[in-house]
Scaffold this active site. Structure first.
Site, PDB file in Angstrom:
ATOM      1  N   ASP A  13      15.633 -32.568  -6.760  1.00  0.00           N
ATOM      2  CA  ASP A  13      14.240 -32.895  -6.408  1.00  0.00           C
ATOM      3  C   ASP A  13      13.594 -33.880  -7.377  1.00  0.00           C
ATOM      4  O   ASP A  13      12.380 -33.864  -7.577  1.00  0.00           O
ATOM      5  CB  ASP A  13      13.365 -31.619  -6.337  1.00  0.00           C
ATOM      6  CG  ASP A  13      13.974 -30.587  -5.420  1.00  0.00           C
ATOM      7  OD1 ASP A  13      14.421 -30.977  -4.338  1.00  0.00           O
ATOM      8  OD2 ASP A  13      14.003 -29.394  -5.793  1.00  0.00           O
ATOM      9  N   LYS A  16      15.270 -38.861  -6.014  1.00  0.00           N
ATOM     10  CA  LYS A  16      16.387 -39.807  -5.851  1.00  0.00           C
ATOM     11  C   LYS A  16      16.247 -40.622  -4.575  1.00  0.00           C
ATOM     12  O   LYS A  16      16.574 -41.805  -4.545  1.00  0.00           O
ATOM     13  CB  LYS A  16      17.730 -39.056  -5.780  1.00  0.00           C
ATOM     14  CG  LYS A  16      18.102 -38.324  -7.026  1.00  0.00           C
ATOM     15  CD  LYS A  16      19.345 -37.490  -6.828  1.00  0.00           C
ATOM     16  CE  LYS A  16      19.163 -36.302  -5.940  1.00  0.00           C
ATOM     17  NZ  LYS A  16      18.288 -35.238  -6.445  1.00  0.00           N
ATOM     18  N   GLY A  40      17.054 -32.530   0.435  1.00  0.00           N
ATOM     19  CA  GLY A  40      15.899 -32.934   1.231  1.00  0.00           C
ATOM     20  C   GLY A  40      15.215 -34.097   0.553  1.00  0.00           C
ATOM     21  O   GLY A  40      14.835 -34.000  -0.614  1.00  0.00           O
ATOM     22  N   HIS A  41      15.125 -35.216   1.244  1.00  0.00           N
ATOM     23  CA  HIS A  41      14.426 -36.373   0.694  1.00  0.00           C
ATOM     24  C   HIS A  41      13.300 -36.731   1.637  1.00  0.00           C
ATOM     25  O   HIS A  41      13.501 -36.777   2.840  1.00  0.00           O
ATOM     26  CB  HIS A  41      15.365 -37.583   0.589  1.00  0.00           C
ATOM     27  CG  HIS A  41      16.484 -37.382  -0.372  1.00  0.00           C
ATOM     28  ND1 HIS A  41      17.717 -37.964  -0.231  1.00  0.00           N
ATOM     29  CD2 HIS A  41      16.540 -36.654  -1.502  1.00  0.00           C
ATOM     30  CE1 HIS A  41      18.490 -37.604  -1.234  1.00  0.00           C
ATOM     31  NE2 HIS A  41      17.798 -36.802  -2.020  1.00  0.00           N
ATOM     32  N   THR A 129      19.757 -22.469  -0.519  1.00  0.00           N
ATOM     33  CA  THR A 129      18.895 -23.001   0.538  1.00  0.00           C
ATOM     34  C   THR A 129      19.221 -22.380   1.899  1.00  0.00           C
ATOM     35  O   THR A 129      18.546 -22.673   2.876  1.00  0.00           O
ATOM     36  CB  THR A 129      19.071 -24.527   0.652  1.00  0.00           C
ATOM     37  OG1 THR A 129      20.446 -24.800   0.952  1.00  0.00           O
ATOM     38  CG2 THR A 129      18.684 -25.235  -0.636  1.00  0.00           C
ATOM     39  N   GLN A 222      21.276 -33.098  -5.076  1.00  0.00           N
ATOM     40  CA  GLN A 222      21.005 -32.082  -6.109  1.00  0.00           C
ATOM     41  C   GLN A 222      20.939 -32.761  -7.486  1.00  0.00           C
ATOM     42  O   GLN A 222      20.572 -33.919  -7.557  1.00  0.00           O
ATOM     43  CB  GLN A 222      22.060 -30.944  -6.068  1.00  0.00           C
ATOM     44  CG  GLN A 222      21.961 -30.069  -4.819  1.00  0.00           C
ATOM     45  CD  GLN A 222      22.621 -30.660  -3.596  1.00  0.00           C
ATOM     46  OE1 GLN A 222      23.738 -31.105  -3.665  1.00  0.00           O
ATOM     47  NE2 GLN A 222      21.927 -30.661  -2.474  1.00  0.00           N
TER      48      GLN A 222
HETATM   49  P1  IMP Z   1      22.905 -24.202  -2.152  1.00  0.00           P
HETATM   50  O1  IMP Z   1      23.240 -25.599  -2.516  1.00  0.00           O
HETATM   51  O2  IMP Z   1      22.100 -24.078  -0.899  1.00  0.00           O
HETATM   52  O3  IMP Z   1      24.114 -23.317  -2.134  1.00  0.00           O
HETATM   53  O4  IMP Z   1      21.957 -23.598  -3.306  1.00  0.00           O
HETATM   54  C1  IMP Z   1      22.442 -23.389  -4.631  1.00  0.00           C
HETATM   55  C2  IMP Z   1      21.357 -23.708  -5.642  1.00  0.00           C
HETATM   56  O5  IMP Z   1      21.090 -25.098  -5.623  1.00  0.00           O
HETATM   57  C3  IMP Z   1      20.012 -23.036  -5.365  1.00  0.00           C
HETATM   58  O6  IMP Z   1      19.389 -22.775  -6.608  1.00  0.00           O
HETATM   59  C4  IMP Z   1      19.226 -24.094  -4.626  1.00  0.00           C
HETATM   60  O7  IMP Z   1      17.831 -23.922  -4.749  1.00  0.00           O
HETATM   61  C5  IMP Z   1      19.706 -25.335  -5.350  1.00  0.00           C
HETATM   62  N1  IMP Z   1      19.622 -26.549  -4.530  1.00  0.00           N
HETATM   63  C6  IMP Z   1      20.457 -26.933  -3.553  1.00  0.00           C
HETATM   64  N2  IMP Z   1      20.076 -28.109  -3.044  1.00  0.00           N
HETATM   65  C7  IMP Z   1      18.997 -28.500  -3.729  1.00  0.00           C
HETATM   66  C8  IMP Z   1      18.169 -29.658  -3.694  1.00  0.00           C
HETATM   67  O8  IMP Z   1      18.370 -30.602  -2.920  1.00  0.00           O
HETATM   68  N3  IMP Z   1      17.142 -29.679  -4.584  1.00  0.00           N
HETATM   69  C9  IMP Z   1      16.910 -28.692  -5.467  1.00  0.00           C
HETATM   70  N4  IMP Z   1      17.668 -27.596  -5.551  1.00  0.00           N
HETATM   71  C10 IMP Z   1      18.702 -27.500  -4.689  1.00  0.00           C
END
Ligand code: IMP
Length: 423
Positions: A13, A16, A40-41, A129, A222
């Protein structure tokens, strides 16, 4: 062979998408290399807001191919929805999207599995997420996943591959959930004729573009501190968010990399669980959340907020070889009287300068703060580095000094023209 890499230098977040949108003006292709619809952008231009989850952020540049690389995990239904919404916004994306046939499929069962496994973890949940990312990568590593090239097979073969994969998930998901395999298969098979034309050998495509002298941007998702190997395991995402991950997920060699942009916010945020040494669970944290509108694009969750963590940023920079920092959301700090930066940690009574590699130790670290005077004036209208208040420039200099990486750009608002080069 000029290829630039744009990575998140914190916990995701960082903005990017906006930086890629800014840099992509001269690029022939922008490539997402890892992750899936967990990212998410939001791209903002005047009143227009575009939400992207799978499609890379070069999408507003009509001459730019948008490539979903082999390191990604892709939910085909979500991808078609997103392309449909972008086409509706007049972006003519269908013609410009290329999807690596080696990327993996996120099935509806993966999303369910993600939620069920989070429930089973109870108090130790990761805070994912819920987009099925972990389970899809787990199947990929176990060699039981489906590459998206399966959509090129004749329909009966696609159908039986999906049936096999979903039946296998049935057992995993009981007793919490019982899959309606037939309905799921029908929904995915219905995507076949729209997914198949998007598929390509994107590694070859990118090599050819670079050989022809075109610019390519690799867009990370990420952030490095959520990296599977170098983050706070198990409170991480399931892919590699580093320069190495961007190369692996696009199929390009290290020699082609020209610049590595480390995108960092002027403060820090984290969504989901896991250690966050500079977190502010007080009124200042709430103020950062409110002023910075720190709520997730994908899940709407409030983000945890804190001051800039230079120890963590040095860790990210070292792993990824950042050639410059892009500092976003500087304007969020406009009204703060004093700012803080964690330049070191205290652990068991001792000062440490290195980011501990394990989450348990990270959780025991206390920040050692440096206080910096705020500028108490709006930076929103600044369009050149020289327009920034003196105290804001001092803040940039301090960040550069304590991370060891120069700040090459700074952003002071959501629009494209609010990204300013810093000479
Ligand atoms: P996952 O990628 O959905 O498996 O989530 C694993 C961890 O990464 C969690 O703490 C999410 O909140 C974090 N996370 C995944 N994608 C993003 C992103 O695009 N921005 C911020 N945190 C993310």
């Amino acid at each position: 062979m000029p290829c630039d890499v744009v990575l998140g230098g914190q916990w995701g977040d960082e903005g990017k998408g906006k930086v890629v949108d800014y840099l992509a003006a001269g690029a022939r292709a922008v490539v997402r290399c890892q992750g899936g619809a967990n990212a998410g952008h939001t791209l903002v231009e005047g009143d227009e807001r575009l939400a992207l989850h799978l499609v890379p952020s070069g999408v507003r540049h009509r001459g730019c191919l948008v490539v979903l690389g082999s390191g990604m995990v892709i939910d085909p239904v979500a991808l078609l929805d997103e392309i449909g919404a972008l086409d509706k916004a007049g972006l003519d994306v269908r013609r410009r999207v290329r999807v690596s046939s080696a990327a993996h499929v996120v099935l509806p069962a993966h999303r369910l599995q993600d939620r069920v496994e989070e429930m089973r973890r109870g108090a130790a949940s990761v805070g994912t997420t819920g987009r099925g990312i972990g389970p899809a990568y787990a199947d990929k590593s176990a060699r039981t996943g489906l590459q998206i090239g399966v959509f090129l097979l004749p329909e009966p073969e696609l159908r039986s591959a999906l049936e096999r994969a979903l039946e296998a998930k049935r057992a995993v998901l009981r007793p919490e959930s019982d899959l309606d395999v037939a309905a799921m298969v029908d929904e995915i098979v219905a995507c076949r004729d729209r997914i198949a034309p998007l598929l390509a050998d994107t590694g070859v495509l990118l090599h050819d573009l670079l050989d022809a002298g075109h610019d390519v941007i690799l867009e990370g998702a990420q952030g490095v501190l959520l990296d599977l190997d170098h983050g706070s395991y198990p409170y991480v995402t399931s892919s590699s968010c580093t320069t190495a991950g961007a190369l692996a997920g696009s199929g390009l060699p290290p020699q082609c990399v020209r610049r590595v942009y480390g995108v960092v916010k002027a403060y820090a945020t984290r969504v989901g669980n896991g250690p966050f040494p500079t977190e502010l669970e007080d009124a200042t944290g709430a103020r950062l959340r409110e002023v910075g509108r720190e709520f997730g694009t994908t899940t709407g969750r409030p983000r945890r907020c804190g001051w800039f963590d230079a120890v963590a940023a040095r860790h990210a920079a070292r792993i990824c070889g950042f050639t410059e920092l892009v500092l976003t959301k500087l304007d969020v700090l406009d009204d703060f009287e004093t700012l803080r930066i964690a330049e070191a940690y205290e652990l068991d009574g001792e000062r440490i300068d290195r980011y501990p590699i394990d989450a348990r130790t990270q959780a025991r670290c206390q920040p050692v703060w440096t206080e910096i005077e705020g500028w108490r004036s709006s930076t929103r209208a600044c369009r050149r580095a020289g327009d920034l208040p003196v105290a804001a420039r001092r803040y940039l200099e301090r960040l550069a000094a304590c991370t060891g990486i120069r700040v090459g750009h700074v952003s002071v608002g959501p629009d494209r023209d609010s990204t300013i080069p810093v000479p």
